[in-house]
Scaffold this active site. Structure first.
Site, mmCIF file in Angstrom:
data_model
loop_
_atom_site.group_PDB
_atom_site.id
_atom_site.type_symbol
_atom_site.label_atom_id
_atom_site.label_comp_id
_atom_site.label_asym_id
_atom_site.label_seq_id
_atom_site.Cartn_x
_atom_site.Cartn_y
_atom_site.Cartn_z
ATOM 1 N N ARG A 135 0.841 -1.208 0.000
ATOM 2 C CA ARG A 135 0.000 0.000 0.000
ATOM 3 C C ARG A 135 0.877 1.260 0.000
ATOM 4 O O ARG A 135 0.975 1.966 -0.994
ATOM 5 C CB ARG A 135 -0.950 -0.033 1.209
ATOM 6 C CG ARG A 135 -2.044 1.005 1.189
ATOM 7 C CD ARG A 135 -1.622 2.389 1.586
ATOM 8 N NE ARG A 135 -1.070 2.475 2.935
ATOM 9 C CZ ARG A 135 -0.495 3.571 3.410
ATOM 10 N NH1 ARG A 135 -0.397 4.655 2.671
ATOM 11 N NH2 ARG A 135 0.018 3.591 4.630
ATOM 12 N N ASP A 136 1.554 1.519 1.103
ATOM 13 C CA ASP A 136 2.341 2.752 1.209
ATOM 14 C C ASP A 136 3.449 2.759 0.162
ATOM 15 O O ASP A 136 3.784 3.802 -0.413
ATOM 16 C CB ASP A 136 2.946 2.849 2.621
ATOM 17 C CG ASP A 136 3.230 4.278 3.044
ATOM 18 O OD1 ASP A 136 3.378 5.143 2.166
ATOM 19 O OD2 ASP A 136 3.317 4.528 4.264
ATOM 20 N N HIS B 38 5.444 4.341 12.599
ATOM 21 C CA HIS B 38 5.379 4.291 11.132
ATOM 22 C C HIS B 38 6.352 5.358 10.612
ATOM 23 O O HIS B 38 5.964 6.501 10.391
ATOM 24 C CB HIS B 38 3.934 4.574 10.702
ATOM 25 C CG HIS B 38 3.699 4.618 9.232
ATOM 26 N ND1 HIS B 38 3.045 3.625 8.542
ATOM 27 C CD2 HIS B 38 4.002 5.555 8.295
ATOM 28 C CE1 HIS B 38 2.954 3.943 7.265
ATOM 29 N NE2 HIS B 38 3.525 5.123 7.083
ATOM 30 N N HIS C 221 9.053 6.929 8.015
ATOM 31 C CA HIS C 221 9.674 6.989 6.690
ATOM 32 C C HIS C 221 11.153 7.333 6.883
ATOM 33 O O HIS C 221 11.549 7.869 7.926
ATOM 34 C CB HIS C 221 8.939 8.016 5.822
ATOM 35 C CG HIS C 221 7.601 7.499 5.344
ATOM 36 N ND1 HIS C 221 7.380 7.063 4.059
ATOM 37 C CD2 HIS C 221 6.426 7.314 5.999
ATOM 38 C CE1 HIS C 221 6.126 6.644 3.944
ATOM 39 N NE2 HIS C 221 5.523 6.797 5.116
ATOM 40 N N CYS D 239 5.154 9.365 -0.017
ATOM 41 C CA CYS D 239 3.776 9.813 0.130
ATOM 42 C C CYS D 239 3.489 10.794 -0.991
ATOM 43 O O CYS D 239 4.217 11.770 -1.162
ATOM 44 C CB CYS D 239 3.554 10.463 1.493
ATOM 45 S SG CYS D 239 1.877 11.094 1.658
ATOM 46 N N ASN E 70 9.009 3.999 3.548
ATOM 47 C CA ASN E 70 9.109 3.577 4.948
ATOM 48 C C ASN E 70 10.456 2.902 5.129
ATOM 49 O O ASN E 70 11.052 2.410 4.184
ATOM 50 C CB ASN E 70 8.034 2.530 5.261
ATOM 51 C CG ASN E 70 6.673 3.134 5.343
ATOM 52 O OD1 ASN E 70 6.004 3.278 4.330
ATOM 53 N ND2 ASN E 70 6.263 3.499 6.527
HETATM 54 P P1 HMG Z 1 -12.706 14.804 -2.251
HETATM 55 O O1 HMG Z 1 -12.428 15.188 -3.676
HETATM 56 O O2 HMG Z 1 -12.692 15.858 -1.213
HETATM 57 O O3 HMG Z 1 -14.013 13.929 -2.045
HETATM 58 O O4 HMG Z 1 -11.652 13.674 -1.857
HETATM 59 P P2 HMG Z 1 -15.397 13.822 -2.701
HETATM 60 O O5 HMG Z 1 -16.230 13.096 -1.696
HETATM 61 O O6 HMG Z 1 -15.852 15.160 -3.207
HETATM 62 O O7 HMG Z 1 -15.160 12.849 -3.950
HETATM 63 C C1 HMG Z 1 -14.483 13.213 -5.132
HETATM 64 C C2 HMG Z 1 -14.510 12.049 -6.101
HETATM 65 O O8 HMG Z 1 -13.825 10.936 -5.538
HETATM 66 C C3 HMG Z 1 -15.929 11.548 -6.411
HETATM 67 O O9 HMG Z 1 -15.896 11.026 -7.732
HETATM 68 C C4 HMG Z 1 -16.083 10.405 -5.456
HETATM 69 O O10 HMG Z 1 -17.023 9.429 -5.882
HETATM 70 C C5 HMG Z 1 -14.701 9.815 -5.436
HETATM 71 P P3 HMG Z 1 -16.467 11.870 -8.974
HETATM 72 O O11 HMG Z 1 -17.893 12.131 -8.623
HETATM 73 O O12 HMG Z 1 -15.627 13.111 -9.053
HETATM 74 O O13 HMG Z 1 -16.266 10.947 -10.136
HETATM 75 N N1 HMG Z 1 -14.413 9.127 -4.186
HETATM 76 C C6 HMG Z 1 -13.933 7.874 -4.109
HETATM 77 N N2 HMG Z 1 -13.616 6.964 -5.055
HETATM 78 C C7 HMG Z 1 -13.165 5.767 -4.631
HETATM 79 N N3 HMG Z 1 -12.999 5.457 -3.330
HETATM 80 C C8 HMG Z 1 -13.304 6.343 -2.371
HETATM 81 C C9 HMG Z 1 -13.789 7.605 -2.745
HETATM 82 N N4 HMG Z 1 -14.170 8.693 -2.051
HETATM 83 C C10 HMG Z 1 -14.559 9.616 -2.929
HETATM 84 N N5 HMG Z 1 -13.118 6.023 -1.082
HETATM 85 C C11 HMG Z 1 -10.850 11.821 -0.591
HETATM 86 C C12 HMG Z 1 -11.598 13.132 -0.561
HETATM 87 C C13 HMG Z 1 -10.563 11.394 0.844
HETATM 88 C C14 HMG Z 1 -11.684 10.749 -1.298
HETATM 89 C C15 HMG Z 1 -9.541 12.037 -1.377
HETATM 90 O O14 HMG Z 1 -8.882 13.133 -0.830
HETATM 91 C C16 HMG Z 1 -8.631 10.839 -1.363
HETATM 92 O O15 HMG Z 1 -8.943 9.795 -1.910
HETATM 93 N N6 HMG Z 1 -7.464 10.988 -0.737
HETATM 94 C C17 HMG Z 1 -6.546 9.882 -0.630
HETATM 95 C C18 HMG Z 1 -5.218 10.349 -0.237
HETATM 96 C C19 HMG Z 1 -4.311 9.167 -0.041
HETATM 97 O O16 HMG Z 1 -4.616 8.036 -0.337
HETATM 98 N N7 HMG Z 1 -3.099 9.465 0.474
HETATM 99 C C20 HMG Z 1 -2.132 8.474 0.714
HETATM 100 C C21 HMG Z 1 -2.465 7.602 1.875
HETATM 101 S S1 HMG Z 1 -2.128 8.364 3.444
HETATM 102 C C22 HMG Z 1 -0.442 8.095 3.692
HETATM 103 O O17 HMG Z 1 0.233 7.613 2.825
HETATM 104 C C23 HMG Z 1 0.128 8.395 5.050
HETATM 105 C C24 HMG Z 1 0.334 7.141 5.905
HETATM 106 O O18 HMG Z 1 1.182 6.219 5.241
HETATM 107 C C25 HMG Z 1 0.919 7.528 7.262
HETATM 108 C C26 HMG Z 1 2.180 8.386 7.179
HETATM 109 O O19 HMG Z 1 3.133 8.027 6.477
HETATM 110 O O20 HMG Z 1 2.183 9.417 7.864
HETATM 111 C C27 HMG Z 1 -0.996 6.426 6.167
HETATM 112 MG MG MG Z 2 3.299 6.309 5.253
#
Ligand code: HMG
Ligand code: MG
Length: 300
Positions: A15-16, A208, A210, A241, A250
Site C-alpha cells: 500500500r504505502d 510508522h 519513513h 507519500c 518507509n
Molecule cells: P474529495 O475530492 O474531497 O471527495 O476527496 P469527494 O467526496 O468530493 O469525492 C471526489 C470524487 O472521488 C468523487 O468522484 C467520489 O465518488 C470519489 P467523482 O464524482 O468526481 O467521479 N471518491 C472515491 N472513489 C473511490 N474510493 C473512495 C472515494 N471517495 C470519494 N473512497 C478523498 C476526498 C478522501 C476521497 C480524497 O482526498 C482521497 O482519496 N485521498 C486519498 C489520499 C491518499 O490516499 N493518500 C495516501 C495515503 S495516506 C499516507 O500515505 C500516510 C500514511 O502512510 C501515514 C504516514 O506516512 O504518515 C498512512
Molecule cells: Mg506512510
C-alpha cells in the site's frame, strides 16, 4: 532498557510502497504476488490496498481486484485504507480483514492529503468506525506528520497527542504514529512518544517511520526502547507519500528485521524469503533496492 520480547511488523509495502510508484500502473498480478510472497515470508499483517479515490492515487485503483486475487493464508491479516464510507463499503465488499482511517497532526497536510481539516476528518471517520465495528472489522488509526510537516514545519507533541487521543476515543484499537516525511531524530521521537503515551497506552501505539533522512532505524530503536512493540515497515523500503514532496519510503522491513534479530526480539519472519521478495519486487518495478540488508545479503 525494556525491550519487548516480540515485535509485530505491519508490512505496508503493497500500500504505502506501491501507492507512490511513478509511471505506469503496476499490474494487479504483481501486487497480488507481492502480498502472497510477503505472507509466505512470515508477515502476519499486510496492508494490501487502499480504497481511496483513483483520481487522487491512481496506483491503488485496483484495490478490489487485489484483495480478490490474493491467496489468503490463515492467520494473516489483510488490511486496507478507507478514508470515508465509500472506501469502507469497497473494503467490506472486497473482504478486507481490517481497515485504517488516516488523519494528521498538521492542518496543512490533512488538507493536501484528504481535502479537509483535522476536525472534519474525525467527523468523517465516526460513521466509518461505527459501520466497521457493526461488521466486526477492527479499525486502525494513522496520525501523520507526528515529527514534522512539509507545509507547517514543527509539530508540537501535544498536538499529536490530542489527535491520537481523539482517534482512540472514537474506537481505533491502535494508533500508528507517522513520521510521514522522515524528518525526526531519536530524542524528538522519544519526546513525542512521551506526550502521546500519556493519552494512549503504549500497547496501542505503533511506529510508522519513513526514512527520508536516514533516521528511521535510530528513531525506531528509540521508541522500541520505550515500549512500542508494533512497527510499520515496507519491503525494499518501497514508497513515499504522494502528498509529501520528497518523502522517501518507509524504513525497509529487512533492515528492521535484521536489527530486531540482533536484539533477540522475535517477529516470526524468515529473512531469506523476505530478501528474495525484496529483490523480486525491485526487479519487477525496475527500481533500486532501498534496503541495505537486502543489498548486503545479495540476490538469490
Ligand atoms: P474529495 O475530492 O474531497 O471527495 O476527496 P469527494 O467526496 O468530493 O469525492 C471526489 C470524487 O472521488 C468523487 O468522484 C467520489 O465518488 C470519489 P467523482 O464524482 O468526481 O467521479 N471518491 C472515491 N472513489 C473511490 N474510493 C473512495 C472515494 N471517495 C470519494 N473512497 C478523498 C476526498 C478522501 C476521497 C480524497 O482526498 C482521497 O482519496 N485521498 C486519498 C489520499 C491518499 O490516499 N493518500 C495516501 C495515503 S495516506 C499516507 O500515505 C500516510 C500514511 O502512510 C501515514 C504516514 O506516512 O504518515 C498512512
Ligand atoms: Mg506512510
Amino acid at each position: 532498557m525494556a525491550f519487548p520480547e516480540q515485535v509485530r511488523i505491519v508490512e505496508v509495502g503493497p500500500r504505502d510502497g506501491l501507492q507512490n510508484e511513478p509511471g505506469e500502473i503496476i499490474p494487479t498480478a504483481i501486487k497480488v504476488e507481492l502480498i502472497n510472497r510477503l505472507a509466505d515470508a512470515g508477515l502476519s499483517y499486510v496492508e494490501s490496498a487502499s480504497f481511496v479515490s483513483p483520481k487522487w492515487v491512481p496506483q491503488m485503483g485496483d484495490a478490489h481486484e487485489v484483495l480478490a486475487g490474493i491467496q489468503r493464508k490463515p492467520g494473516v491479516t489483510y488490511a486496507a485504507l478507507t478514508p470515508n464510507l465509500k472506501g469502507l463499503e469497497g473494503a467490506i465488499a472486497a473482504g478486507a480483514d481490517e481497515v485504517a482511517v488516516f488523519s494528521a497532526a498538521s492542518e496543512a497536510f490533512t488538507r493536501k492529503n484528504i481535502n479537509c481539516s483535522i476536525k472534519e476528518s474525525l467527523e468523517r471517520f465516526a460513521p466509518v468506525i461505527e459501520m466497521a465495528q457493526e461488521n466486526g472489522i477492527r479499525v486502525r488509526g494513522y496520525v501523520s506528520t507526528v515529527l514534522g510537516c512539509p507545509y507547517d514545519g514543527e509539530i508540537a507533541p501535544q498536538q499529536v497527542a490530542a489527535v491520537c487521543a481523539d482517534m482512540r476515543a472514537m474506537g481505533c484499537y491502535e494508533i500508528s504514529l507517522g513520521d510521514t516525511v522522515g524528518v525526526g531524530t531519536p530524542l524528538k521521537a522519544k519526546r513525542m512518544l512521551e506526550a502521546v503515551s500519556r493519552e494512549v497506552p503504549m500497547e496501542q501505539l505503533a511506529a510508522h517511520f519513513h526514512d527520508t533522512y536516514g533516521q528511521a532505524l535510530a528513531n525506531l530503536y528509540a521508541v522500541i526502547e520505550e515500549g512500542v512493540a508494533v512497527v510499520d515497515t515496507s519491503v525494499a523500503g518501497l514508497g513515499g507519500c504522494p502528498y509529501a514532496k520528497g518523502a522517501s519510503g518507509n524504513v525497509a522491513t529487512e533492515d528492521v528485521l535484521y536489527m530486531l534479530n540482533g536484539l533477540g526480539i522475535k517477529t516470526g519472519i524468515d529473512i531469506e524469503k523476505l530478501v528474495a521478495t525484496s529483490h523480486w519486487i525491485t526487479r519487477q518495478l525496475g527500481r533500486s533496492n532501498g534496503s541495505k540488508v537486502a543489498l548486503a545479503m545479495g540476490c538469490e
